[in-house]
Write a protein that holds these residues in place. Structure first.
Motif, PDB file in Angstrom:
ATOM      1  N   GLY A  20       0.812  -1.264  -0.191  1.00 38.86           N
ATOM      2  CA  GLY A  20      -0.034  -0.097   0.045  1.00 38.86           C
ATOM      3  C   GLY A  20       0.885   1.395   0.106  1.00 38.86           C
ATOM      4  O   GLY A  20       0.157   2.312  -0.126  1.00 38.86           O
ATOM      5  N   ILE A  42      -5.154   1.134   4.034  1.00 38.81           N
ATOM      6  CA  ILE A  42      -5.786  -0.242   3.694  1.00 38.81           C
ATOM      7  C   ILE A  42      -5.457  -1.297   4.860  1.00 38.81           C
ATOM      8  O   ILE A  42      -5.588  -2.479   4.657  1.00 38.81           O
ATOM      9  CB  ILE A  42      -4.879  -0.877   2.377  1.00 38.81           C
ATOM     10  CG1 ILE A  42      -3.353  -0.945   2.494  1.00 38.81           C
ATOM     11  CG2 ILE A  42      -5.406  -0.101   1.030  1.00 38.81           C
ATOM     12  CD1 ILE A  42      -2.884  -1.859   1.679  1.00 38.81           C
ATOM     13  N   TYR A  45      -7.445  -4.733   5.371  1.00 35.44           N
ATOM     14  CA  TYR A  45      -7.178  -5.543   4.233  1.00 35.44           C
ATOM     15  C   TYR A  45      -5.583  -6.296   4.167  1.00 35.44           C
ATOM     16  O   TYR A  45      -5.712  -7.406   4.113  1.00 35.44           O
ATOM     17  CB  TYR A  45      -7.390  -5.089   2.861  1.00 35.44           C
ATOM     18  CG  TYR A  45      -8.697  -4.726   2.637  1.00 35.44           C
ATOM     19  CD1 TYR A  45      -9.807  -5.295   2.831  1.00 35.44           C
ATOM     20  CD2 TYR A  45      -8.834  -3.142   2.301  1.00 35.44           C
ATOM     21  CE1 TYR A  45     -10.956  -4.622   2.658  1.00 35.44           C
ATOM     22  CE2 TYR A  45     -10.140  -2.445   2.239  1.00 35.44           C
ATOM     23  CZ  TYR A  45     -11.271  -3.364   2.241  1.00 35.44           C
ATOM     24  OH  TYR A  45     -12.456  -2.854   2.082  1.00 35.44           O
ATOM     25  N   TYR A  46      -4.877  -5.620   4.505  1.00 40.19           N
ATOM     26  CA  TYR A  46      -3.161  -5.995   4.745  1.00 40.19           C
ATOM     27  C   TYR A  46      -3.133  -6.780   5.817  1.00 40.19           C
ATOM     28  O   TYR A  46      -3.561  -6.229   6.925  1.00 40.19           O
ATOM     29  CB  TYR A  46      -2.406  -4.885   4.236  1.00 40.19           C
ATOM     30  CG  TYR A  46      -1.052  -5.395   3.929  1.00 40.19           C
ATOM     31  CD1 TYR A  46      -0.826  -6.061   2.664  1.00 40.19           C
ATOM     32  CD2 TYR A  46      -0.157  -5.395   4.907  1.00 40.19           C
ATOM     33  CE1 TYR A  46       0.445  -6.241   2.364  1.00 40.19           C
ATOM     34  CE2 TYR A  46       1.217  -6.058   4.593  1.00 40.19           C
ATOM     35  CZ  TYR A  46       1.548  -6.240   3.286  1.00 40.19           C
ATOM     36  OH  TYR A  46       2.619  -6.779   2.835  1.00 40.19           O
ATOM     37  N   LEU A  51      -1.881  -5.354  -2.721  1.00 37.49           N
ATOM     38  CA  LEU A  51      -2.182  -4.650  -3.654  1.00 37.49           C
ATOM     39  C   LEU A  51      -1.670  -5.052  -4.916  1.00 37.49           C
ATOM     40  O   LEU A  51      -0.681  -5.180  -5.099  1.00 37.49           O
ATOM     41  CB  LEU A  51      -2.150  -2.922  -3.410  1.00 37.49           C
ATOM     42  CG  LEU A  51      -2.973  -2.317  -2.679  1.00 37.49           C
ATOM     43  CD1 LEU A  51      -2.977  -2.457  -1.236  1.00 37.49           C
ATOM     44  CD2 LEU A  51      -3.096  -1.073  -3.308  1.00 37.49           C
ATOM     45  N   HIS A  66      -8.722  -0.861  -4.684  1.00 35.99           N
ATOM     46  CA  HIS A  66      -8.407  -2.003  -3.834  1.00 35.99           C
ATOM     47  C   HIS A  66      -9.678  -2.426  -3.159  1.00 35.99           C
ATOM     48  O   HIS A  66     -10.209  -1.451  -2.155  1.00 35.99           O
ATOM     49  CB  HIS A  66      -7.377  -1.776  -2.953  1.00 35.99           C
ATOM     50  CG  HIS A  66      -6.832  -2.566  -2.031  1.00 35.99           C
ATOM     51  ND1 HIS A  66      -6.380  -3.885  -2.841  1.00 35.99           N
ATOM     52  CD2 HIS A  66      -6.946  -2.965  -0.944  1.00 35.99           C
ATOM     53  CE1 HIS A  66      -6.041  -4.797  -1.553  1.00 35.99           C
ATOM     54  NE2 HIS A  66      -6.396  -4.134  -0.583  1.00 35.99           N
ATOM     55  N   LYS A  69     -12.691   0.044  -2.630  1.00 35.54           N
ATOM     56  CA  LYS A  69     -12.437   1.416  -2.609  1.00 35.54           C
ATOM     57  C   LYS A  69     -11.779   2.023  -3.838  1.00 35.54           C
ATOM     58  O   LYS A  69     -10.923   1.161  -4.120  1.00 35.54           O
ATOM     59  CB  LYS A  69     -11.528   1.565  -1.118  1.00 35.54           C
ATOM     60  CG  LYS A  69     -12.102   1.183   0.163  1.00 35.54           C
ATOM     61  CD  LYS A  69     -10.861   1.819   1.103  1.00 35.54           C
ATOM     62  CE  LYS A  69     -11.548   1.685   2.576  1.00 35.54           C
ATOM     63  NZ  LYS A  69     -10.731   2.204   3.649  1.00 35.54           N
TER      64      LYS A  69
END
Length: 78
Positions: A20, A42, A45-46, A51, A66, A69
């Motif tokens: 990210g 992010i 999510y990470y 990504l 991503h 978003k």
């Protein structure tokens, strides 16, 4: 070394790392030099979803998509 994707526009590289981080770089004959960088938000999510999208530049705006978003940054010079 950065693992990610990149886009080239107006003589500069826009690099999107898998974690990210977004880097603005210029290239010389021997190396890449980072001009500036920032971290996308992010964190929810990470590291489960790195990504892999390519940054897109249109009308002096940088777009990054991503997981539902869409990030948009004005990259025009002031």
């Amino acid at each position: 070394y950065v693992d990610g994707t990149l886009t080239f526009a107006d003589g500069l590289f826009y690099v999107l790392a898998n974690d990210g981080k977004v880097l603005l770089c210029e290239s010389t004959e021997t190396e890449f030099q980072t001009i500036s960088s920032f971290q996308l938000d992010i964190s929810i999510y990470y590291p489960f979803a790195p990504l892999w999208a390519f940054p897109v530049i249109k009308d002096k705006r940088l777009y990054i998509r991503h997981k539902g978003k869409l990030f948009c940054y004005n990259i025009s010079s002031v």
